[in-house]
Design a protein around this motif. Structure first.
Motif, PDB file in Angstrom:
ATOM      1  N   HIS A  88     -50.365 -12.794   2.353  1.00  0.00           N
ATOM      2  CA  HIS A  88     -50.103 -12.108   1.100  1.00  0.00           C
ATOM      3  C   HIS A  88     -50.682 -10.698   1.166  1.00  0.00           C
ATOM      4  N   THR A  89     -50.365  -9.875   0.172  1.00  0.00           N
ATOM      5  CA  THR A  89     -50.915  -8.526   0.129  1.00  0.00           C
ATOM      6  C   THR A  89     -52.013  -8.462  -0.928  1.00  0.00           C
ATOM      7  N   GLU A  90     -52.999  -7.624  -0.676  1.00  0.00           N
ATOM      8  CA  GLU A  90     -54.111  -7.437  -1.608  1.00  0.00           C
ATOM      9  C   GLU A  90     -54.343  -5.950  -1.809  1.00  0.00           C
ATOM     10  N   LEU A  91     -54.931  -5.628  -2.934  1.00  0.00           N
ATOM     11  CA  LEU A  91     -55.275  -4.249  -3.252  1.00  0.00           C
ATOM     12  C   LEU A  91     -56.788  -4.116  -3.170  1.00  0.00           C
ATOM     13  N   TYR A  92     -57.287  -3.204  -2.337  1.00  0.00           N
ATOM     14  CA  TYR A  92     -58.718  -2.998  -2.185  1.00  0.00           C
ATOM     15  C   TYR A  92     -58.993  -1.502  -2.228  1.00  0.00           C
ATOM     16  N   ARG A  93     -59.760  -1.049  -3.239  1.00  0.00           N
ATOM     17  CA  ARG A  93     -60.110   0.362  -3.417  1.00  0.00           C
ATOM     18  C   ARG A  93     -58.875   1.268  -3.381  1.00  0.00           C
ATOM     19  N   GLY A  94     -57.848   0.811  -4.042  1.00  0.00           N
ATOM     20  CA  GLY A  94     -56.644   1.623  -4.157  1.00  0.00           C
ATOM     21  C   GLY A  94     -55.691   1.526  -2.983  1.00  0.00           C
ATOM     22  N   ALA A  95     -56.087   0.865  -1.914  1.00  0.00           N
ATOM     23  CA  ALA A  95     -55.212   0.727  -0.753  1.00  0.00           C
ATOM     24  C   ALA A  95     -54.679  -0.707  -0.678  1.00  0.00           C
ATOM     25  N   GLU A  96     -53.405  -0.817  -0.407  1.00  0.00           N
ATOM     26  CA  GLU A  96     -52.788  -2.138  -0.280  1.00  0.00           C
ATOM     27  C   GLU A  96     -52.775  -2.537   1.191  1.00  0.00           C
ATOM     28  N   TYR A  97     -53.189  -3.761   1.460  1.00  0.00           N
ATOM     29  CA  TYR A  97     -53.146  -4.237   2.840  1.00  0.00           C
ATOM     30  C   TYR A  97     -52.691  -5.691   2.866  1.00  0.00           C
ATOM     31  N   THR A  98     -52.208  -6.102   4.015  1.00  0.00           N
ATOM     32  CA  THR A  98     -51.662  -7.446   4.171  1.00  0.00           C
ATOM     33  C   THR A  98     -52.690  -8.361   4.815  1.00  0.00           C
ATOM     34  N   VAL A  99     -52.868  -9.530   4.228  1.00  0.00           N
ATOM     35  CA  VAL A  99     -53.724 -10.568   4.794  1.00  0.00           C
ATOM     36  C   VAL A  99     -52.786 -11.568   5.465  1.00  0.00           C
ATOM     37  N   ASP A 100     -52.756 -11.549   6.800  1.00  0.00           N
ATOM     38  CA  ASP A 100     -51.838 -12.414   7.541  1.00  0.00           C
ATOM     39  C   ASP A 100     -52.346 -13.850   7.636  1.00  0.00           C
ATOM     40  N   PHE A 101     -53.635 -14.017   7.798  1.00  0.00           N
ATOM     41  CA  PHE A 101     -54.209 -15.348   7.964  1.00  0.00           C
ATOM     42  C   PHE A 101     -54.997 -15.720   6.715  1.00  0.00           C
ATOM     43  N   LEU A 102     -54.642 -16.851   6.140  1.00  0.00           N
ATOM     44  CA  LEU A 102     -55.278 -17.302   4.907  1.00  0.00           C
ATOM     45  C   LEU A 102     -56.376 -18.312   5.223  1.00  0.00           C
ATOM     46  N   PRO A 103     -57.454 -18.317   4.445  1.00  0.00           N
ATOM     47  CA  PRO A 103     -58.534 -19.276   4.690  1.00  0.00           C
ATOM     48  C   PRO A 103     -58.085 -20.691   4.327  1.00  0.00           C
ATOM     49  N   LYS A 104     -58.368 -21.620   5.224  1.00  0.00           N
ATOM     50  CA  LYS A 104     -58.047 -23.035   5.027  1.00  0.00           C
ATOM     51  C   LYS A 104     -59.230 -23.854   5.537  1.00  0.00           C
ATOM     52  N   LEU A 105     -59.195 -25.146   5.282  1.00  0.00           N
ATOM     53  CA  LEU A 105     -60.173 -26.074   5.844  1.00  0.00           C
ATOM     54  C   LEU A 105     -59.447 -27.078   6.709  1.00  0.00           C
ATOM     55  N   ARG A 106     -60.062 -27.405   7.832  1.00  0.00           N
ATOM     56  CA  ARG A 106     -59.516 -28.422   8.726  1.00  0.00           C
ATOM     57  C   ARG A 106     -60.430 -29.638   8.635  1.00  0.00           C
ATOM     58  N   LEU A 107     -59.867 -30.752   8.194  1.00  0.00           N
ATOM     59  CA  LEU A 107     -60.605 -32.007   8.097  1.00  0.00           C
ATOM     60  C   LEU A 107     -60.183 -32.907   9.240  1.00  0.00           C
ATOM     61  N   GLU A 108     -61.140 -33.552   9.861  1.00  0.00           N
ATOM     62  CA  GLU A 108     -60.840 -34.523  10.904  1.00  0.00           C
ATOM     63  C   GLU A 108     -61.566 -35.811  10.563  1.00  0.00           C
ATOM     64  N   LEU A 109     -60.826 -36.918  10.528  1.00  0.00           N
ATOM     65  CA  LEU A 109     -61.447 -38.198  10.262  1.00  0.00           C
ATOM     66  C   LEU A 109     -60.806 -39.263  11.127  1.00  0.00           C
ATOM     67  N   ALA A 110     -61.652 -40.115  11.673  1.00  0.00           N
ATOM     68  CA  ALA A 110     -61.196 -41.240  12.481  1.00  0.00           C
ATOM     69  C   ALA A 110     -61.197 -42.476  11.596  1.00  0.00           C
ATOM     70  N   VAL A 111     -60.076 -43.185  11.592  1.00  0.00           N
ATOM     71  CA  VAL A 111     -59.942 -44.370  10.745  1.00  0.00           C
ATOM     72  C   VAL A 111     -59.348 -45.514  11.558  1.00  0.00           C
ATOM     73  N   SER A 112     -59.595 -46.728  11.091  1.00  0.00           N
ATOM     74  CA  SER A 112     -58.990 -47.886  11.744  1.00  0.00           C
ATOM     75  C   SER A 112     -57.503 -47.899  11.406  1.00  0.00           C
ATOM     76  N   ASP A 113     -56.729 -48.622  12.207  1.00  0.00           N
ATOM     77  CA  ASP A 113     -55.300 -48.715  11.959  1.00  0.00           C
ATOM     78  C   ASP A 113     -55.015 -49.271  10.563  1.00  0.00           C
ATOM     79  N   ALA A 114     -55.848 -50.198  10.105  1.00  0.00           N
ATOM     80  CA  ALA A 114     -55.650 -50.819   8.796  1.00  0.00           C
ATOM     81  C   ALA A 114     -55.861 -49.830   7.643  1.00  0.00           C
ATOM     82  N   GLN A 115     -56.705 -48.822   7.840  1.00  0.00           N
ATOM     83  CA  GLN A 115     -57.008 -47.853   6.781  1.00  0.00           C
ATOM     84  C   GLN A 115     -56.102 -46.627   6.804  1.00  0.00           C
TER      85      GLN A 115
END
Length: 112
Positions: free
Chosen positions: A42-69
């Motif tokens: 997305h694009t953001e406005l910072y101190r009057g200048a517009e710039y593009t943020v190509d990579f957005l912050p996300k969270l990566r969750l990893e969980l090991a579960v049994s086949d039944a769960q």
């Protein structure tokens, strides 16, 4: 056993953690990551200048579960992480061949 890897919006973490805890999932690994998909940044406005943020912050969750769960965990993750807007994330499921708890030497489902 399955390894569930989920990419979610950061503000949904507490809701997801509580929902997984309610169904008996005892642990997960959380990493801060950046990326994009269909959202394409997305694009953001910072101190009057517009710039593009190509990579957005996300969270990566990893969980090991049994086949039944696995199905219950996937349903729980989807419901807790969903906002209904673009950029909600993705879930990947892969098979785990072996698990060993380092401290005790337990293997397989007992090591989860």
């Amino acid at each position: 056993m399955k390894l569930i890897t989920a990419i979610i919006k950061p503000f949904k973490l507490d809701e997801v953690r509580e929902a997984l805890s309610d169904i008996g999932i005892q642990g997960m690994t959380v990493s801060e990551v950046k990326g994009f998909g269909r959202q394409k940044g997305h694009t953001e406005l910072y101190r009057g200048a517009e710039y593009t943020v190509d990579f957005l912050p996300k969270l990566r969750l990893e969980l090991a579960v049994s086949d039944a769960q696995t199905e219950q965990a996937l349903e729980c993750l989807c419901n807790a992480a969903r906002t209904g807007k673009i950029g909600d994330g993705k879930i990947f499921v892969t098979t785990i061949e072996q698990t060993i708890r380092i401290r005790t030497g337990e293997q397989g489902d007992n090591a989860l």
